[in-house]
Scaffold this motif. Sequence first.
Motif, PDB file in Angstrom:
ATOM      1  N   ALA A  29      25.944 -10.948   1.738  1.00  0.00           N
ATOM      2  CA  ALA A  29      25.494 -11.243   0.368  1.00  0.00           C
ATOM      3  C   ALA A  29      25.289  -9.955  -0.424  1.00  0.00           C
ATOM      4  N   ILE A  30      24.716  -8.953   0.232  1.00  0.00           N
ATOM      5  CA  ILE A  30      24.437  -7.679  -0.451  1.00  0.00           C
ATOM      6  C   ILE A  30      25.719  -6.975  -0.841  1.00  0.00           C
ATOM      7  N   TYR A 320      36.320   8.250  -1.410  1.00  0.00           N
ATOM      8  CA  TYR A 320      35.662   7.525  -0.315  1.00  0.00           C
ATOM      9  C   TYR A 320      34.226   7.993  -0.124  1.00  0.00           C
ATOM     10  N   LYS A 321      33.413   7.105   0.466  1.00  0.00           N
ATOM     11  CA  LYS A 321      32.063   7.415   0.932  1.00  0.00           C
ATOM     12  C   LYS A 321      31.893   6.865   2.345  1.00  0.00           C
ATOM     13  N   SER A 322      31.063   7.547   3.129  1.00  0.00           N
ATOM     14  CA  SER A 322      30.785   7.110   4.498  1.00  0.00           C
ATOM     15  C   SER A 322      29.384   7.549   4.884  1.00  0.00           C
ATOM     16  N   ILE A 323      28.793   6.829   5.827  1.00  0.00           N
ATOM     17  CA  ILE A 323      27.500   7.245   6.371  1.00  0.00           C
ATOM     18  C   ILE A 323      27.296   6.625   7.752  1.00  0.00           C
ATOM     19  N   ASP A 346      21.894   4.194  -0.007  1.00  0.00           N
ATOM     20  CA  ASP A 346      20.785   3.254  -0.174  1.00  0.00           C
ATOM     21  C   ASP A 346      21.050   1.951   0.564  1.00  0.00           C
ATOM     22  N   LEU A 347      22.327   1.542   0.632  1.00  0.00           N
ATOM     23  CA  LEU A 347      22.672   0.329   1.367  1.00  0.00           C
ATOM     24  C   LEU A 347      22.389   0.502   2.855  1.00  0.00           C
ATOM     25  N   LEU A 352      19.210  -0.979   7.623  1.00  0.00           N
ATOM     26  CA  LEU A 352      18.491  -0.597   8.839  1.00  0.00           C
ATOM     27  C   LEU A 352      16.990  -0.823   8.685  1.00  0.00           C
ATOM     28  N   MET A 353      16.478  -0.659   7.450  1.00  0.00           N
ATOM     29  CA  MET A 353      15.044  -0.796   7.167  1.00  0.00           C
ATOM     30  C   MET A 353      14.884  -1.573   5.875  1.00  0.00           C
TER      31      MET A 353
END
Length: 481
Positions: A29-30, A320-323, A346-347, A352-353
């Motif tokens: 959903a997010i 691109y972005k990655s984390i 932020d996602l 995770l929290m």
Amino acid sequence: MKVYLFTGLLLVIGCSLGFGQLSADDISAIINKEVQLKRCPSIVVGTIDATGKRQVVGAGSFVDKKESVPDGNTMYEIGSVTKVFTTLLLADMVIKKQVNLDDPISKYLPASVKVPVIKDRHITLQHLASHSVGWPRFPDNYDPKDPDYPWVDYTIEQLYDYVSRSNFDYAPGTWFQYSNVGYGLLGNILSTIAGKPYETLVKERICTPLGLTNTTITLTPDQTKKLAGGHAEYGAPVKNWDMPAIQGTGAIRSDVNDLLTFAAANLGLVKTDLYPAMELAHIPRISKGRGEGDVTLGWTLEKAKDGDEYLWKDGTTGGYKSIILLNRTKKTGVVILANSMNQINDLAYHILMPSIPVKPYRYIWAMHDFVLETVKNKNIDKAIEEYKSMKTNRSPGLVFDESQLNYVANDLRQAKKMPAAIKILELNTQEYPNSSTAFESLGEAYKRSGKKKEAIENYEKAVQLDPKNAHAVWMLEQLKK
């Protein structure tokens, strides 16, 4: 390149955080909402819990103009997440007593490279791996033939030239300064020591032992089909990056499935002979300052007030972005890959929290879109006239900053409308007369148009406004030669 980090959050939220990874439905959903809001054309999220259980959720389409929902096998450029692969190679070599972290880098470089010694302190392998040399994010001596393909023709000889010319005010190891220069050099040094190309080294020492089948630099035809196309912040497609001389800083492509395995290994959930090297890579080396945690070999280590320790590394390329974000204490983690330059950290924190909220995303490029469309449908002069009118009237919903006009000019250059691009860049210097980068961009456009005199004038203005703009200084020297 704009980069927004969400560092320091863990240190200030403290004990109120309740742990609980989100369900696949919640994550779906997010990220579907974020795709609809134009944060990214596609997003893939992978999570892992302390039992090793995984879930992977994708949203959007990784192929333009075609419905292709990404999954755990969809490949993305991972940018600076490459750095934790580079430091794992280094740590593995240390464990195997092939190198020492305190070895001076001059030991492994050609004699022609004059490595600076600052305040009687040599630059070491550890300094490269902990961003504590003093070098900036990028070297100053790049001048690509194709500005949309910025590092493909940057050479090792240019990197060595930069190292030999570099100087700074404080001794290595005393201050954190994020540096792609240092990691580009570190990857080359490790390749030299091993006598193998960097990519081969990564595959032999990391990918094969861990079973990472889609972590690579050179793509096979099948992997090319699975590669998501990159996009600028406002959604325009961009070229993929190749960086042969500085691969260790950000050249790897991968998928969520592989990176979840890599995350699990770093959490100790997967048995591997590489784990001692991973533990060595997790040891803090220098503080980032400002409450932003410590730098390890490649990672950032942060500690929450409840005692939980978190490791993270994010990455960016032109599209691109990655984390990777890991809770070392609870043995949980999240990996996110996306094909846009818009922020996703932020996602990761929210997934995770959940107590940490998602930062609301708003598409801010309506002004860019309007000006560009006016140029196409009318002409450049009419577009500038309407831009000025909108700014004077403070048209609601529009954001006015120099990046808006800079992106318009970039699009016009790509469309081979350089005179129009130059007019937009001239407007940008008028709108933002104290911006060194605005004058540097105009100087670059004049240079590519063969107008050397005008290019010099604008690079001189860029340097006048910011004497520490090292690239503008270098370009000015080249033009005056």
